[in-house]
Design an enzyme around this catalytic site. Structure first.
Site, PDB file in Angstrom:
ATOM      1  N   LEU B  65       1.187  -1.451  -0.277  1.00  0.00           N
ATOM      2  CA  LEU B  65      -0.122   0.209  -0.370  1.00  0.00           C
ATOM      3  C   LEU B  65       0.666   1.265  -0.344  1.00  0.00           C
ATOM      4  O   LEU B  65       0.880   1.929   0.356  1.00  0.00           O
ATOM      5  CB  LEU B  65      -1.200  -0.098   1.097  1.00  0.00           C
ATOM      6  CG  LEU B  65      -2.007  -1.392   1.509  1.00  0.00           C
ATOM      7  CD1 LEU B  65      -2.928  -0.902   2.412  1.00  0.00           C
ATOM      8  CD2 LEU B  65      -3.047  -1.844  -0.123  1.00  0.00           C
ATOM      9  N   HIS B 181       8.375 -15.668  -1.637  1.00  0.00           N
ATOM     10  CA  HIS B 181       8.068 -15.177  -3.258  1.00  0.00           C
ATOM     11  C   HIS B 181       8.541 -16.351  -4.178  1.00  0.00           C
ATOM     12  O   HIS B 181      10.529 -16.087  -4.043  1.00  0.00           O
ATOM     13  CB  HIS B 181       8.802 -13.734  -3.895  1.00  0.00           C
ATOM     14  CG  HIS B 181       8.938 -12.972  -4.985  1.00  0.00           C
ATOM     15  ND1 HIS B 181       8.158 -11.943  -5.774  1.00  0.00           N
ATOM     16  CD2 HIS B 181       9.765 -14.008  -5.522  1.00  0.00           C
ATOM     17  CE1 HIS B 181       8.204 -12.266  -6.609  1.00  0.00           C
ATOM     18  NE2 HIS B 181       9.154 -12.473  -6.564  1.00  0.00           N
ATOM     19  N   HIS B 234       0.833 -15.772  -5.259  1.00  0.00           N
ATOM     20  CA  HIS B 234       1.532 -15.703  -6.282  1.00  0.00           C
ATOM     21  C   HIS B 234       1.330 -16.609  -7.651  1.00  0.00           C
ATOM     22  O   HIS B 234       3.067 -16.263  -7.951  1.00  0.00           O
ATOM     23  CB  HIS B 234       2.044 -14.119  -7.733  1.00  0.00           C
ATOM     24  CG  HIS B 234       2.985 -13.818  -6.706  1.00  0.00           C
ATOM     25  ND1 HIS B 234       4.508 -14.592  -7.260  1.00  0.00           N
ATOM     26  CD2 HIS B 234       3.527 -12.180  -5.883  1.00  0.00           C
ATOM     27  CE1 HIS B 234       5.346 -13.863  -6.296  1.00  0.00           C
ATOM     28  NE2 HIS B 234       4.846 -12.591  -5.781  1.00  0.00           N
ATOM     29  N   ASP B 307      -2.127  -8.546  -5.188  1.00  0.00           N
ATOM     30  CA  ASP B 307      -1.075  -8.837  -5.702  1.00  0.00           C
ATOM     31  C   ASP B 307      -0.754  -7.058  -5.884  1.00  0.00           C
ATOM     32  O   ASP B 307      -0.069  -6.939  -7.165  1.00  0.00           O
ATOM     33  CB  ASP B 307       0.049  -9.595  -6.586  1.00  0.00           C
ATOM     34  CG  ASP B 307       1.360  -9.554  -6.022  1.00  0.00           C
ATOM     35  OD1 ASP B 307       1.777  -9.001  -5.553  1.00  0.00           O
ATOM     36  OD2 ASP B 307       1.937 -10.321  -7.172  1.00  0.00           O
TER      37      ASP B 307
END
Lengths: 311, 425
Positions: B65, B181, B234, B307
């Site tokens: 954010l 990740h 992801h 994402d």
């Protein structure tokens, strides 16, 4: 004569008639240049800017000469990469160029796609003079013209492109142009220097140079960037020369009348033996430079036909 | 606050499998009742849904954010606007900020900033390693007490196998999982696109898709020896999904999410060096995209996360390899997910479950369900109403949508946070 685009950003996507027209026009400029005549009215009043973000003497001089022979006002802008490695400055440059009312913009940049990005922001017709590891369209045109002058055709010829294919924009443009024109293209090099899925571009891949050169009409050598060795893709210059450097022994596998090309600048003793580079009948490296000017004149001529007449 | 009755809705509750016409009553910020035959109590505000879909507010498992440190790209206030417009009522906030969320004070700061918006709950991740630098473990116990939901280094892979082993092992003491990740860093270094024909043609440095499966395989092995819970973010390749599917079948604590670009786009979206489609991991081949869709349906994937990675024009208007990776995703999370429902690839309740009940289960949250007593976090949307994604006109600050120009069906009409309407109406 037709050319379908405003810019020349890549060979990929151009069709045989477009390429043939460009080569025919370039051929006529080659004859004109040899005759000593000029055509200085064609681009009279036009401004050509050579915008080079990477050092290049050969290509920049070639475009400069081409522009001047056609009567354009030629300005060279060399932008040192140390002060410009951020593209925001690239786009700042674009607005500066628009303010200068540049008609033809020749761009060399270290990043793939940079001329494409510039072309979206400038009014001028953009010519890609080499971008990253993407394309170098005028180099492929001059190579094709040189081949055509020696072999009379492109179709059906066996062309072996050798060396560091992965990092070569010259190789990519040549692969696109020659396969489009019906040549049988081979790429030859160690697996670490062959880009992924090369066969999907319509070429045959060889890791053994003698096999790759067998029966070739044209042997096109590429410059091995020294930094590739520090990057570990090739262990040493001597090992590279032993297996992928062009010497008389390896060249003997190509056709007896095959020609040898190199886009320059050469690393003598790394990718090419001096005796081959300077060979009077086989090496056409000098002629490539001559054809470079003619091809760039043809490109400037073709693109200028679509420029607005008056600003 | 007066009661609110949302009537004539198509109630969609993935947790219970409910898909039926009915009404929902909101009282004191909670769901007081829902089902058929409800009547409005005295003084209640009545909202006529006119047949539109009413579902639990979306829980976004993964978003950056901008705060702290990149407020020029996005702020919590601007992200909250985008979230409300996108039907998102809970966001799990990534910790790879500047400074990284590796201190209990920063964790409570983020949670408080969320409360201040009044429209979205922010659940911060704690940094997996100090400064998200990949070296020493962060203070999981203290961060967990402050409200950290799990631990991750955000877009940075935890590269060292030893560090990952310690993280998975140590996090068990505090009942937390580690989010990876999944991209082998030495293979990904310098890469800008998925290695293959397209990257070769464009002259872009490639990242082999095997870089994903490789780290997934390693971390599954580490989960096996530590008994820790690893969550892969992801996931974008068939090979990695196969490994995760097998690990789940083996009974290991392995979960994963994906993001809309990986089931809606393939690598051709980068076209003529379109930097808005430059993401990390990079967009994949069509075969991999289809494998992601299949894994949404068969349950291998546990959640769809936005994402959201805000970038500004200066980050993106660069030659492709120099441009920053990352796409804005809050405003398009629901619409792009519904595109797979409209295409007939994924059933409606399955798709919504990946945005609500399943991340709620993963994080043990009370929201994400249409059930009496749950927080009245709700989204009302018209499944077929069309709109076009236009960068520059999206809610919130970040405009770097990889879906720029995409026509979508499925429009948010209203969003409620703890019973208060925060969007629409």
């Amino acid at each position: 004569m037709t050319y379908p685009r405003k810019h020349l950003l890549a060979i990929e996507g151009l069709e045989p008639p477009h390429l043939a027209d460009l080569l025919d026009l370039a051929e006529s400029y080659a004859l004109l240049n040899r005759s000593g005549k000029t055509q200085r009215d064609l681009l009279k009043g036009r401004t050509l800017i050579n915008l080079f973000f990477e050092d290049s003497t050969r290509t920049r001089t070639s475009f400069e000469l081409a522009g001047k022979r056609l009567g354009a006002d030629v300005i060279n802008m060399s932008v040192s990469t140390s002060s410009v490695n951020k593209g925001e400055t690239l786009l700042d440059t674009a607005s500066t160029l628009n303010a200068m009312h540049c008609d033809l913009l020749v761009v060399r940049h270290g990043q793939s796609g940079a001329p494409s990005l510039l072309s979206q922001k400038v009014d001028a017709a953009v010519i890609n003079a080499g971008d990253g590891t993407h394309e170098h369209p005028t180099q492929a045109l001059l190579d094709a013209l040189t081949i055509r002058r020696h072999k009379g055709r492109l179709e059906g010829l066996v062309v072996a492109i050798c060396g560091d294919i992965a990092h070569s924009r010259v190789a990519r443009s040549n692969m696109h142009l020659l396969t489009t024109m019906g040549s049988r293209v081979r790429v030859v090099g160690p697996p670490t220097l062959i880009p992924a899925e090369s066969a999907r571009l319509g070429v045959e891949v060889f890791h053994d140079m003698k096999a790759g050169l067998a029966g070739a009409d044209v042997v096109m050598m590429l410059r091995l960037q020294r930094e590739r060795m520090s990057g570990g893709m090739v262990p040493s210059a001597r090992e590279f020369f032993r297996f992928y450097g062009l010497d008389a022994e390896k060249l003997a596998h190509a056709k007896p009348d095959s020609i040898v090309m190199h886009p320059g600048p050469m690393n003598r003793g790394v990718e090419i033996d001096s005796a081959i580079a300077d060979h009077l009948t086989r090496s056409v490296i000098g002629e490539q430079v001559e054809m470079g000017v003619a091809c760039r004149m043809a490109v400037l001529d073709m693109l200028s036909r679509q420029l607005p007449r008056n600003r | 606050m007066a009661d609110t009755l949302i009537t004539k809705a198509r109630l969609l509750d993935p947790a219970s499998g409910l898909d039926a016409p009915g009404a929902l009553l909101i009282r004191d910020g909670l769901i007081a009742d829902c089902g058929a035959g409800l009547t409005a109590p005295e003084g209640a505000t009545v909202v006529d849904a006119a047949g539109s879909c009413l579902a639990p507010g979306l829980i976004d498992l993964r978003a950056n954010l901008g705060e702290p440190g990149a407020e020029h790209r996005e702020t919590i206030a601007s992200a909250a606007q985008a979230a409300a417009a996108g039907g998102i009522t809970t966001i799990c906030v990534l910790p790879d900020t500047d400074p990284a969320l590796d201190d209990p004070a920063l964790i409570s700061f983020i949670a408080r900033r969320g409360e201040a918006t009044g429209s979205v709950t922010l659940l911060p991740y704690g940094a997996a390693t100090a400064g998200c630098a990949g070296k020493e473990l962060a203070e999981y116990g203290l961060l967990r007490e402050a409200g950290a939901i799990a631990f991750t280094d955000g877009v940075r892979a935890i590269a060292s196998a030893r560090t990952m082993r310690l993280a998975l092992s140590y996090a068990r003491a505090f009942g937390a999982f580690i989010v990876q990740h999944p991209e082998e860093p030495s293979l990904a270094a310098g890469g800008a696109a998925t290695e293959g024909e397209l990257a070769t043609r464009l002259g872009l440095p490639g990242i082999t898709p095997a870089a994903e499966a490789m780290l997934v395989a390693r971390d599954i092995a580490l989960a096996r020896i530590t008994g820790g819970h690893v969550h892969f973010a992801h996931v974008s390749t068939a090979a990695a999904l196969d490994l995760i599917r097998a690990a789940k079948a083996e009974g290991l604590a392995v979960t994963c999410d994906t993001a809309p670009p990986y089931f809606d786009l393939n690598e051709t979206a980068i076209g003529d060096y379109r930097t808005y489609a430059k993401l990390s991991p990079p967009l994949r081949t069509e075969m991999d995209r289809q494998a992601v869709v299949a894994a949404l349906v068969d349950g291998t994937i546990d959640a769809i996360a936005s994402d959201h990675q805000p970038r500004d024009a200066d980050d993106k208007r660069l030659p492709f390899a120099q441009a920053e990776a990352g796409g804005a995703g809050l405003a398009t999370l629901l619409g792009v997910t519904l595109a797979r429902v409209h295409a007939g690839d994924v059933p409606m309740l399955t798709a919504l479950g990946l945005l609500t009940a399943r991340p709620a289960t993963l994080l043990d949250l009370p929201q994400g369900r249409l059930v009496k007593g749950a927080p009245a976090d709700l989204v009302l949307f018209h499944p077929d109403r069309g709109w076009k994604v236009e960068a520059g006109k999206l809610p919130g600050k970040a405009q770097n949508s990889p879906f720029d120009g995409r026509a979508l069906e499925g429009r948010v009409l209203g969003t409620w946070k703890a019973g208060r309407r925060v969007f629409g109406g």
